[in-house]
Design an enzyme around this catalytic site. Structure first.
Site, PDB file in Angstrom:
ATOM      1  N   HIS A   1      73.570  32.024  31.065  1.00  0.00           N
ATOM      2  CA  HIS A   1      72.530  31.328  31.541  1.00  0.00           C
ATOM      3  C   HIS A   1      71.794  32.211  32.439  1.00  0.00           C
ATOM      4  O   HIS A   1      72.390  33.325  33.291  1.00  0.00           O
ATOM      5  CB  HIS A   1      72.957  30.053  32.083  1.00  0.00           C
ATOM      6  CG  HIS A   1      71.649  29.436  32.996  1.00  0.00           C
ATOM      7  ND1 HIS A   1      70.255  29.159  32.668  1.00  0.00           N
ATOM      8  CD2 HIS A   1      71.636  28.883  34.016  1.00  0.00           C
ATOM      9  CE1 HIS A   1      69.500  28.692  33.061  1.00  0.00           C
ATOM     10  NE2 HIS A   1      70.463  28.432  34.298  1.00  0.00           N
TER      11      HIS A   1
ATOM     12  N   GLU B   1      76.510  28.257  40.871  1.00  0.00           N
ATOM     13  CA  GLU B   1      76.504  28.109  42.400  1.00  0.00           C
ATOM     14  C   GLU B   1      77.867  28.947  42.810  1.00  0.00           C
ATOM     15  O   GLU B   1      77.952  29.375  44.018  1.00  0.00           O
ATOM     16  CB  GLU B   1      76.828  26.789  43.001  1.00  0.00           C
ATOM     17  CG  GLU B   1      78.114  26.101  42.525  1.00  0.00           C
ATOM     18  CD  GLU B   1      77.755  25.398  41.319  1.00  0.00           C
ATOM     19  OE1 GLU B   1      78.823  24.452  41.097  1.00  0.00           O
ATOM     20  OE2 GLU B   1      77.035  25.538  40.321  1.00  0.00           O
TER      21      GLU B   1
ATOM     22  N   SER C   1      61.600  -0.302  13.347  1.00  0.00           N
ATOM     23  CA  SER C   1      60.737  -1.479  12.801  1.00  0.00           C
ATOM     24  C   SER C   1      59.296  -1.007  13.365  1.00  0.00           C
ATOM     25  O   SER C   1      59.015  -0.267  14.191  1.00  0.00           O
ATOM     26  CB  SER C   1      61.229  -2.772  13.501  1.00  0.00           C
ATOM     27  OG  SER C   1      60.874  -2.732  14.703  1.00  0.00           O
TER      28      SER C   1
ATOM     29  N   GLU D   1      71.966   2.631  23.033  1.00  0.00           N
ATOM     30  CA  GLU D   1      71.172   2.917  21.938  1.00  0.00           C
ATOM     31  C   GLU D   1      70.233   4.141  21.984  1.00  0.00           C
ATOM     32  O   GLU D   1      69.687   4.505  20.849  1.00  0.00           O
ATOM     33  CB  GLU D   1      70.180   1.634  21.610  1.00  0.00           C
ATOM     34  CG  GLU D   1      71.027   0.294  20.932  1.00  0.00           C
ATOM     35  CD  GLU D   1      70.132  -0.786  20.386  1.00  0.00           C
ATOM     36  OE1 GLU D   1      68.984  -0.397  20.099  1.00  0.00           O
ATOM     37  OE2 GLU D   1      70.676  -2.075  20.489  1.00  0.00           O
TER      38      GLU D   1
END
Length: 340
Positions: free
Chosen positions: A109, A85, A253, A232
């Site tokens: 960028h 900006e 799991s 997490e």
């Protein structure tokens, strides 16, 4: 189309011998570029406003600091490591008149080049070196002898050497250790904006916040909600980063994997993807760029209100308290605001 990927052996740092590189700005990307180039043996100056709080930080890192105009005047390669900006205005006011034929203008960028806010003189080479990671990561990896992959692209090449200079620059900040990928300004800019908005920042933080709120509103402890829906996330992302989604699913799991495969598509469904396509369309048409530029031209009133509201969300207080119970998180922090 196959990508061209280059490494240290393909880039000649000697292309920067006898040249001065001015890094304009000393924020997340600027401090990393300037310090990495300096430690790669490149002659670097940092361009800042005289009143900038970063002036002392850059000098403390052993770098030569000058005003933006003086740095641009002295340099052969000017890297605009500035917020999207503000970059165009600073370029017009302090850089453009100090560029000479044969110089190179660089950006981390593609935003301002792709959307036409910055246009370099015809005799100036224009390239991009975009590390695929925050500047603090770029610096940390360099110090550890590693690198962050970089994208390079060429917009103007009046003297036929712009790609070679871009490769040298990318090597100088450590990109050649991990891979320097050739692309173009449009592809980098549009995919980067989409990734930020729909997944990496906007999508991810909105998902985490919604999950936190859902649990708290159902009567669960805010601390439990924070651990499960925010803390997490890093553990899961690290597994994916290491070796893909299948690797993550192997590690968790069977219960978690089954829930992932059966419930995940109910959270992010066809309607979500349709909204993602709308966001991509806004990026491609330039409407997001116009909205963002206008927002900042009018003082960023809405932006600052959104920023303040997000910072005041209860999850921030809960998170700060829980992180205080884990003092090891402060060891080797990527972001140290006193230094970078």
């Amino acid at each position: 189309m196959a990508l061209n990927i280059y490494y240290d052996k393909d880039a000649d740092l000697g292309r920067l011998d006898g040249k001065t590189v001015a890094v304009i700005g000393y924020g997340s990307q600027g401090h990393a570029h300037a310090q990495n180039l300096h430690h790669s043996g490149v002659n670097v100056v940092v361009g800042l406003r005289k009143e900038s709080a970063s002036w002392a930080k850059a000098e403390g890192a052993g770098l030569k600091v000058m005003t933006v105009a003086d740095a641009a005047r002295e340099a052969d390669v000017v890297m605009l490591a500035l917020p999207d900006e503000t970059a165009a205005q600073i370029y017009r006011d302090e850089v453009a008149a100090n560029l000479a034929s044969g110089n190179h203008l660089a950006v981390p960028h593609g935003f301002n080049i792709h959307f036409g806010a910055i246009r370099a003189p015809e005799g100036v080479g224009v390239f991009m070196v975009a590390p695929k990671g925050p500047g603090h990561t770029v610096r940390q990896h360099y110090e550890q002898g590693r690198g962050v992959p970089c994208l390079i692209a060429v917009d103007q090449d009046p003297n036929g050497d712009t790609k070679a200079v871009a490769l040298a620059y990318a090597k100088g900040i450590g990109g050649g250790r991990a891979g320097i990928i050739e692309t173009n300004f449009r592809e980098e800019c549009e995919t980067d904006l989409f990734g930020e908005q729909a997944v990496l920042c906007g999508g991810l933080t909105a998902l985490m916040q919604a999950g936190y709120e859902t649990l708290v509103e159902a009567g669960y402890a805010p601390e439990m909600a924070y651990f499960e829906c925010i803390h997490e996330v890093k553990l899961i992302v690290d597994l994916i980063y290491e070796n893909g989604m299948a690797n993550m699913r192997y590690s968790v799991s069977n219960t978690a994997e089954y829930g992932d495969l059966t419930r995940g598509p109910r959270v992010v469904d066809a309607d979500t993807k349709a909204r993602m396509k709308e966001i991509l369309g806004e990026i491609q048409s330039g409407s997001f760029a116009k909205e963002f530029i206008l927002e900042n031209q009018t003082g960023g009133i809405s932006f600052n209100a959104l920023r303040r509201r997000a910072a005041e969300h209860p999850l921030e207080e809960v998170g700060a308290r829980l992180r205080g119970l884990m003092p090891w998180l402060k060891e080797n922090q990527l972001v140290d605001r006193a230094k970078n």
